[in-house]
Design a protein around this motif. Structure first.
Motif, mmCIF file in Angstrom:
data_model
loop_
_atom_site.group_PDB
_atom_site.id
_atom_site.type_symbol
_atom_site.label_atom_id
_atom_site.label_comp_id
_atom_site.label_asym_id
_atom_site.label_seq_id
_atom_site.Cartn_x
_atom_site.Cartn_y
_atom_site.Cartn_z
ATOM 1 N N VAL A 133 0.852 -1.190 0.000
ATOM 2 C CA VAL A 133 0.000 0.000 0.000
ATOM 3 C C VAL A 133 0.884 1.235 0.000
ATOM 4 N N TYR A 134 0.404 2.277 -0.664
ATOM 5 C CA TYR A 134 1.058 3.589 -0.578
ATOM 6 C C TYR A 134 0.027 4.560 -0.026
ATOM 7 N N THR A 135 0.408 5.300 1.008
ATOM 8 C CA THR A 135 -0.512 6.276 1.581
ATOM 9 C C THR A 135 0.111 7.663 1.579
ATOM 10 N N THR A 136 -0.677 8.634 1.152
ATOM 11 C CA THR A 136 -0.334 10.050 1.202
ATOM 12 C C THR A 136 -1.621 10.813 0.889
ATOM 13 N N ASP A 137 -1.529 12.117 0.685
ATOM 14 C CA ASP A 137 -2.713 12.872 0.299
ATOM 15 C C ASP A 137 -3.266 12.326 -1.020
ATOM 16 N N ALA A 138 -4.578 12.382 -1.175
ATOM 17 C CA ALA A 138 -5.216 11.814 -2.366
ATOM 18 C C ALA A 138 -4.677 12.419 -3.653
ATOM 19 N N SER A 139 -4.370 13.717 -3.631
ATOM 20 C CA SER A 139 -3.804 14.349 -4.825
ATOM 21 C C SER A 139 -2.436 13.764 -5.149
ATOM 22 N N GLY A 140 -1.661 13.460 -4.115
ATOM 23 C CA GLY A 140 -0.350 12.848 -4.315
ATOM 24 C C GLY A 140 -0.455 11.442 -4.866
ATOM 25 N N LEU A 141 -1.471 10.704 -4.422
ATOM 26 C CA LEU A 141 -1.690 9.361 -4.958
ATOM 27 C C LEU A 141 -2.028 9.427 -6.441
ATOM 28 N N ALA A 142 -2.907 10.358 -6.796
ATOM 29 C CA ALA A 142 -3.287 10.511 -8.205
ATOM 30 C C ALA A 142 -2.079 10.896 -9.044
ATOM 31 N N SER A 143 -1.242 11.775 -8.506
ATOM 32 C CA SER A 143 -0.044 12.190 -9.221
ATOM 33 C C SER A 143 0.900 11.018 -9.424
ATOM 34 N N ALA A 144 1.144 10.253 -8.359
ATOM 35 C CA ALA A 144 2.052 9.106 -8.452
ATOM 36 C C ALA A 144 1.543 8.091 -9.465
ATOM 37 N N ARG A 145 0.257 7.805 -9.425
ATOM 38 C CA ARG A 145 -0.319 6.821 -10.348
ATOM 39 C C ARG A 145 -0.201 7.297 -11.796
ATOM 40 N N ASN A 146 -0.502 8.559 -12.041
ATOM 41 C CA ASN A 146 -0.483 9.071 -13.417
ATOM 42 C C ASN A 146 0.924 9.245 -13.966
ATOM 43 N N VAL A 147 1.859 9.612 -13.074
ATOM 44 C CA VAL A 147 3.202 9.979 -13.531
ATOM 45 C C VAL A 147 4.182 8.809 -13.452
ATOM 46 N N SER A 148 4.089 8.011 -12.394
ATOM 47 C CA SER A 148 5.144 7.029 -12.120
ATOM 48 C C SER A 148 4.779 5.584 -12.430
ATOM 49 N N ALA A 149 3.500 5.264 -12.498
ATOM 50 C CA ALA A 149 3.103 3.878 -12.741
ATOM 51 C C ALA A 149 3.275 3.518 -14.212
ATOM 52 N N GLU A 150 3.831 2.343 -14.455
ATOM 53 C CA GLU A 150 3.982 1.891 -15.843
ATOM 54 C C GLU A 150 2.618 1.722 -16.506
ATOM 55 N N ASN A 151 1.663 1.173 -15.740
ATOM 56 C CA ASN A 151 0.279 1.024 -16.207
ATOM 57 C C ASN A 151 -0.650 1.564 -15.123
ATOM 58 N N PRO A 152 -1.023 2.844 -15.185
ATOM 59 C CA PRO A 152 -1.850 3.447 -14.132
ATOM 60 C C PRO A 152 -3.139 2.683 -13.848
ATOM 61 N N GLU A 153 -3.713 2.046 -14.874
ATOM 62 C CA GLU A 153 -4.975 1.325 -14.675
ATOM 63 C C GLU A 153 -4.814 0.093 -13.795
ATOM 64 N N ASP A 154 -3.573 -0.300 -13.488
ATOM 65 C CA ASP A 154 -3.344 -1.458 -12.612
ATOM 66 C C ASP A 154 -3.476 -1.101 -11.136
ATOM 67 N N TYR A 155 -3.702 0.175 -10.832
ATOM 68 C CA TYR A 155 -3.739 0.621 -9.445
ATOM 69 C C TYR A 155 -5.050 1.332 -9.142
ATOM 70 N N VAL A 156 -5.514 1.167 -7.904
ATOM 71 C CA VAL A 156 -6.775 1.781 -7.506
ATOM 72 C C VAL A 156 -6.577 2.564 -6.209
ATOM 73 N N ILE A 157 -7.178 3.745 -6.150
ATOM 74 C CA ILE A 157 -7.186 4.542 -4.923
ATOM 75 C C ILE A 157 -8.455 4.197 -4.163
ATOM 76 N N LEU A 158 -8.301 3.718 -2.949
ATOM 77 C CA LEU A 158 -9.447 3.256 -2.156
ATOM 78 C C LEU A 158 -10.347 4.434 -1.771
ATOM 79 N N PRO A 159 -11.621 4.168 -1.497
ATOM 80 C CA PRO A 159 -12.575 5.268 -1.304
ATOM 81 C C PRO A 159 -12.410 6.050 -0.006
ATOM 82 N N GLU A 160 -11.817 5.446 1.020
ATOM 83 C CA GLU A 160 -11.727 6.130 2.310
ATOM 84 C C GLU A 160 -10.757 7.314 2.269
ATOM 85 N N ILE A 161 -11.202 8.444 2.751
ATOM 86 C CA ILE A 161 -10.344 9.595 3.033
ATOM 87 C C ILE A 161 -10.312 9.716 4.553
#
Length: 278
Positions: A133-161
């Motif tokens: 699991v990776y935890t940080t601010d939701a905006s940071g998670l979205a940034s990491a997934r979009n910028v750093s993941a080889e396949n962003p669709e392989d990752y999901v941000i869970l609904p809990e804030i």
């Protein structure tokens, strides 16, 4: 970065008159306290301790965020309540680290922290499988997934804030004039959006009959003098950087795919609200 560019436009008439210094979460407060940087503008949460015992002043909130969790989609996890026993990547010296411990303790769950200081390194550790699991601010998670993941669709941000993270620029205690300039530069971007003033139409708006807009853009003098700035300080911000909505669209919506949400204007159901410039 646009907050810093707005301050430069207000002070110098040049949004590019900025020296940016990349800092880790652990380095950021020492750099500000020591004078290495004049303003800290990154994902820094406004808290009681930081606003008092660290000798800092927050100049406003330019992004309302909240902490979340990201996992690989193939884990089949749909809720943070299913993360007991997980190895979780987190940065030290952050509210994220404290919130993580509080959340798991409150829900009687265990976790294995994988603490890595550098943002680039912590995201690399997560995407390489070093943690579940990776935890940080939701905006940071979205940034990491979009910028750093080889396949962003392989990752999901869970609904809990799991927290409130009001983020904004920070300055040192003891220089109220500097605090005023940073604060009102931020407010000016919101006010411009409320007025419907953009980087494209700001020149046309100089000819308006609206007294509030004339005061804001310096056609009617007084606001620049109050801040110790040129009367065109707000005009320069809008012309060179844009209003808050333009900055959000350019940096958040287009790059991260995040809609305005709480960061919409108050007239659109959000929390962004410009204090009176008069």
């Amino acid at each position: 970065m646009d907050v810093c560019r707005a301050v430069a436009a207000a002070m110098f008439g040049d949004a590019d008159a900025v020296r940016f210094t990349p800092l880790t979460a652990a380095q950021r407060f020492t750099a500000l306290q020591s004078g290495e940087v004049d303003v800290l503008s990154r994902n820094t949460t406004w808290t009681t301790t930081r606003d008092t015992s660290l000798g800092l002043n927050f100049a406003g909130i330019n992004y309302y965020d909240g902490q979340g969790f990201m996992v690989r989609k193939d884990l089949g996890v749909t809720s943070a309540k299913q993360l007991s026993g997980a190895a979780i990547c987190v940065e030290p010296g952050t509210t994220t680290e404290l919130n993580l411990a509080d959340y798991f303790r409150a829900n009687n769950m265990d976790f294995e922290p994988v603490v890595i200081e550098n943002t680039t390194e912590v995201t690399a550790a997560f995407f390489s499988g070093r943690c579940d699991v990776y935890t940080t601010d939701a905006s940071g998670l979205a940034s990491a997934r979009n910028v750093s993941a080889e396949n962003p669709e392989d990752y999901v941000i869970l609904p809990e804030i799991i927290s409130k993270e009001p983020l904004g620029p920070v300055v040192r205690h003891g220089d109220d004039e500097w605090l005023d300039i940073v604060k009102w530069s931020h407010i000016a971007m919101i006010q411009a959006e409320e007025f419907g003033i953009t980087s494209d139409n700001v020149d046309d708006m100089m000819d308006t009959d609206n007294p509030g807009i004339k005061r804001f853009l310096g056609v009617t003098p007084g606001m620049g003098e109050a801040l110790g700035l040129d009367e065109k300080w707000a005009y320069n911000i809008v012309k060179q950087v844009g209003n808050y909505g333009e900055s959000y669209q350019r940096n958040v919506t287009e790059k991260l795919g995040l809609e305005r949400g709480l960061n919409a204007l108050w007239t659109d159901g959000g929390l962004m609200y410009a204090f009176p410039i008069r």
